[in-house]
Design a protein around this motif. Structure first.
Motif, PDB file in Angstrom:
ATOM      1  N   GLY A 119      15.570   3.713  26.259  1.00  0.00           N
ATOM      2  CA  GLY A 119      16.692   2.837  25.999  1.00  0.00           C
ATOM      3  C   GLY A 119      16.549   2.074  24.701  1.00  0.00           C
ATOM      4  N   MET A 120      17.682   1.704  24.110  1.00  0.00           N
ATOM      5  CA  MET A 120      17.697   0.929  22.874  1.00  0.00           C
ATOM      6  C   MET A 120      17.421  -0.541  23.164  1.00  0.00           C
ATOM      7  SD  MET A 120      21.004   2.774  21.084  1.00  0.00           S
ATOM      8  CE  MET A 120      21.962   2.871  22.610  1.00  0.00           C
ATOM      9  N   ASP A 121      16.900  -1.245  22.185  1.00  0.00           N
ATOM     10  CA  ASP A 121      16.588  -2.662  22.321  1.00  0.00           C
ATOM     11  C   ASP A 121      17.882  -3.482  22.194  1.00  0.00           C
ATOM     12  OD1 ASP A 121      15.637  -5.236  22.254  1.00  0.00           O
ATOM     13  OD2 ASP A 121      14.282  -4.942  20.557  1.00  0.00           O
ATOM     14  N   PRO A 122      18.312  -4.188  23.260  1.00  0.00           N
ATOM     15  CA  PRO A 122      19.557  -4.961  23.205  1.00  0.00           C
ATOM     16  C   PRO A 122      19.334  -6.412  22.800  1.00  0.00           C
ATOM     17  CG  PRO A 122      18.779  -4.942  25.439  1.00  0.00           C
ATOM     18  CD  PRO A 122      17.725  -4.210  24.608  1.00  0.00           C
ATOM     19  N   GLY A 123      18.224  -6.699  22.144  1.00  0.00           N
ATOM     20  CA  GLY A 123      17.839  -8.076  21.867  1.00  0.00           C
ATOM     21  C   GLY A 123      18.881  -8.885  21.126  1.00  0.00           C
ATOM     22  N   ARG A 124      19.724  -8.253  20.321  1.00  0.00           N
ATOM     23  CA  ARG A 124      20.733  -8.982  19.551  1.00  0.00           C
ATOM     24  C   ARG A 124      22.134  -8.816  20.130  1.00  0.00           C
ATOM     25  NH1 ARG A 124      16.633  -7.225  16.761  1.00  0.00           N
ATOM     26  NH2 ARG A 124      15.732  -8.405  15.042  1.00  0.00           N
ATOM     27  N   THR A 125      22.247  -8.227  21.311  1.00  0.00           N
ATOM     28  CA  THR A 125      23.546  -7.964  21.909  1.00  0.00           C
ATOM     29  C   THR A 125      23.855  -9.019  22.966  1.00  0.00           C
ATOM     30  OG1 THR A 125      23.169  -5.596  21.603  1.00  0.00           O
ATOM     31  CG2 THR A 125      24.972  -6.242  23.057  1.00  0.00           C
ATOM     32  N   PRO A 126      24.958  -9.752  22.830  1.00  0.00           N
ATOM     33  CA  PRO A 126      25.286 -10.759  23.839  1.00  0.00           C
ATOM     34  C   PRO A 126      25.369 -10.160  25.237  1.00  0.00           C
ATOM     35  CG  PRO A 126      26.744 -10.943  21.938  1.00  0.00           C
ATOM     36  CD  PRO A 126      25.954  -9.679  21.751  1.00  0.00           C
ATOM     37  N   VAL A 127      24.982 -10.916  26.235  1.00  0.00           N
ATOM     38  CA  VAL A 127      25.042 -10.567  27.648  1.00  0.00           C
ATOM     39  C   VAL A 127      24.064  -9.445  27.990  1.00  0.00           C
ATOM     40  CG1 VAL A 127      26.500  -9.863  29.582  1.00  0.00           C
ATOM     41  CG2 VAL A 127      27.438 -11.326  27.794  1.00  0.00           C
ATOM     42  N   VAL A 128      24.170  -8.298  27.303  1.00  0.00           N
ATOM     43  CA  VAL A 128      23.291  -7.170  27.605  1.00  0.00           C
ATOM     44  C   VAL A 128      21.829  -7.551  27.393  1.00  0.00           C
ATOM     45  CG1 VAL A 128      22.761  -4.760  27.086  1.00  0.00           C
ATOM     46  CG2 VAL A 128      25.114  -5.558  26.976  1.00  0.00           C
ATOM     47  N   ARG A 129      21.574  -8.464  26.465  1.00  0.00           N
ATOM     48  CA  ARG A 129      20.190  -8.858  26.215  1.00  0.00           C
ATOM     49  C   ARG A 129      19.562  -9.561  27.411  1.00  0.00           C
ATOM     50  NH1 ARG A 129      21.893 -13.048  21.531  1.00  0.00           N
ATOM     51  NH2 ARG A 129      22.763 -14.718  22.808  1.00  0.00           N
ATOM     52  N   LEU A 130      20.391 -10.001  28.360  1.00  0.00           N
ATOM     53  CA  LEU A 130      19.867 -10.641  29.564  1.00  0.00           C
ATOM     54  C   LEU A 130      19.080  -9.653  30.427  1.00  0.00           C
ATOM     55  CD1 LEU A 130      22.940 -12.841  30.567  1.00  0.00           C
ATOM     56  CD2 LEU A 130      20.867 -13.553  29.354  1.00  0.00           C
ATOM     57  N   VAL A 131      19.348  -8.346  30.267  1.00  0.00           N
ATOM     58  CA  VAL A 131      18.610  -7.329  31.029  1.00  0.00           C
ATOM     59  C   VAL A 131      17.588  -6.620  30.137  1.00  0.00           C
ATOM     60  CG1 VAL A 131      20.473  -6.975  32.694  1.00  0.00           C
ATOM     61  CG2 VAL A 131      20.401  -5.572  30.617  1.00  0.00           C
ATOM     62  N   ARG A 132      17.245  -7.259  29.014  1.00  0.00           N
ATOM     63  CA  ARG A 132      16.287  -6.648  28.086  1.00  0.00           C
ATOM     64  C   ARG A 132      14.962  -6.342  28.777  1.00  0.00           C
ATOM     65  NH1 ARG A 132      13.051  -9.035  23.135  1.00  0.00           N
ATOM     66  NH2 ARG A 132      13.067  -7.256  21.690  1.00  0.00           N
ATOM     67  N   GLY A 133      14.500  -7.246  29.627  1.00  0.00           N
ATOM     68  CA  GLY A 133      13.242  -7.021  30.335  1.00  0.00           C
ATOM     69  C   GLY A 133      13.312  -5.813  31.254  1.00  0.00           C
ATOM     70  N   LYS A 134      14.438  -5.639  31.934  1.00  0.00           N
ATOM     71  CA  LYS A 134      14.598  -4.476  32.813  1.00  0.00           C
ATOM     72  C   LYS A 134      14.563  -3.176  32.007  1.00  0.00           C
ATOM     73  CE  LYS A 134      17.294  -6.341  36.679  1.00  0.00           C
ATOM     74  NZ  LYS A 134      18.549  -6.193  37.443  1.00  0.00           N
ATOM     75  N   ILE A 135      15.230  -3.201  30.861  1.00  0.00           N
ATOM     76  CA  ILE A 135      15.251  -1.997  30.027  1.00  0.00           C
ATOM     77  C   ILE A 135      13.843  -1.670  29.538  1.00  0.00           C
ATOM     78  CG2 ILE A 135      16.131  -1.000  27.877  1.00  0.00           C
ATOM     79  CD1 ILE A 135      18.659  -2.705  28.285  1.00  0.00           C
ATOM     80  N   ALA A 136      13.089  -2.693  29.159  1.00  0.00           N
ATOM     81  CA  ALA A 136      11.717  -2.468  28.692  1.00  0.00           C
ATOM     82  C   ALA A 136      10.851  -1.882  29.805  1.00  0.00           C
ATOM     83  CB  ALA A 136      11.119  -3.777  28.179  1.00  0.00           C
ATOM     84  N   ILE A 137      10.988  -2.400  31.025  1.00  0.00           N
ATOM     85  CA  ILE A 137      10.231  -1.858  32.165  1.00  0.00           C
ATOM     86  C   ILE A 137      10.630  -0.409  32.419  1.00  0.00           C
ATOM     87  CG2 ILE A 137       9.906  -2.028  34.665  1.00  0.00           C
ATOM     88  CD1 ILE A 137      10.228  -5.083  34.336  1.00  0.00           C
TER      89      ILE A 137
END
Length: 261
Positions: A119-137
């Motif tokens: 998955g792509m890093d959503p770190g700069r994307t509003p709202v989606v960045r809230l699940v950044r940890g899930k995507i990393a896992i």
């Protein structure tokens, strides 16, 4: 002798379907079509199908897209799935990864070369960045699964040009044409096809987003997305694959250079 891909099938969701990369006639292109076009230009032709449909979760991708994929006995399968599962409230990346592992085992039975996408890093994307940890896992699971299954990984998280806002479309969730171009370069590079550097930097700094931009994004994209979630609807309801049949793709020339039909 170089490895030649004669049949290529792309399976997945909106990322692989090609949102928001439009041709002049309004049809979707996207990174997978771009890679297929490059294959056609390199090999003379390639048999290609793009079965991806926006909004689909992993179970739907397996049920709807795998039968055609396996029946075609392709040389190459690109497999990106699970993002829509992860974005669902209360989702468990461990459970999604288990389902992905089962699905990948099914694809491996085809004997094809398989590319698995992180998955792509959503770190700069509003709202989606809230699940950044899930995507990393989830990404770490996918990396381990691909290694165990002896499949190749396309690491989108590490594709640094995607950290720039110009790589993203107006909804800030799907890639822009420039973003799809960078992903296509990365895949082509991995396949040994001639391509510019996927990590090439941008010519000049990006224009910063303003508060007005954020408010307009909330009104035009986030609130409609939230409404669909509440109603249990998907952006893919009623949509069919844009290229459902495995058909030859041949190189042609136009005023813009080498493209494919």
């Amino acid at each position: 002798m170089p490895y030649v891909i004669r049949t290529f099938i792309a399976v997945g969701d909106s990322f692989t379907e090609g949102l928001d990369d439009f041709r002049p006639d309004g049809t979707l292109r996207g990174w997978a079509d771009r890679v297929a076009e490059l294959m056609a230009a390199t090999y003379g032709s390639v048999d290609y199908a793009n079965l991806a449909v926006r909004g689909k979760v992993l179970r739907q991708i397996v049920d709807d897209q795998f039968p055609t994929t396996l029946a075609a006995q392709p040389d190459l399968i690109t497999f990106s799935a699970g993002a829509n599962d992860i974005l669902r409230p209360g989702s468990d990346p461990d459970a999604v990864a288990e389902r992905f592992d089962d699905a990948l085992a099914t694809l491996i039975s085809s004997g094809a070369r398989i590319l698995v996408f992180l998955g792509m890093d959503p770190g700069r994307t509003p709202v989606v960045r809230l699940v950044r940890g899930k995507i990393a896992i989830y990404n770490e699971h996918l990396r381990a699964i691909a290694d165990r299954r002896r499949c190749e990984v396309v690491d989108l998280w590490a594709l640094t040009p995607l950290h720039d806002p110009r790589a993203w479309g107006k909804d800030r969730v799907h890639l822009s044409p420039d973003g799809h171009d960078r992903v296509a370069r990365l895949v082509a590079h991995q396949l040994g096809l001639p391509t510019p550097d996927p990590y090439e930097g941008w010519d000049h700094p990006a224009t910063p987003k303003t508060r007005r931009d954020d408010l307009q994004w909330t009104r035009d994209y986030f609130l409609p997305w939230l409404g669909r979630r509440i109603r249990g609807r998907s952006t893919g309801d009623g949509y069919q694959p844009k290229r459902p049949d495995v058909e030859p793709l041949h190189p042609v020339r136009d005023d813009l250079g080498l493209v494919a039909d």
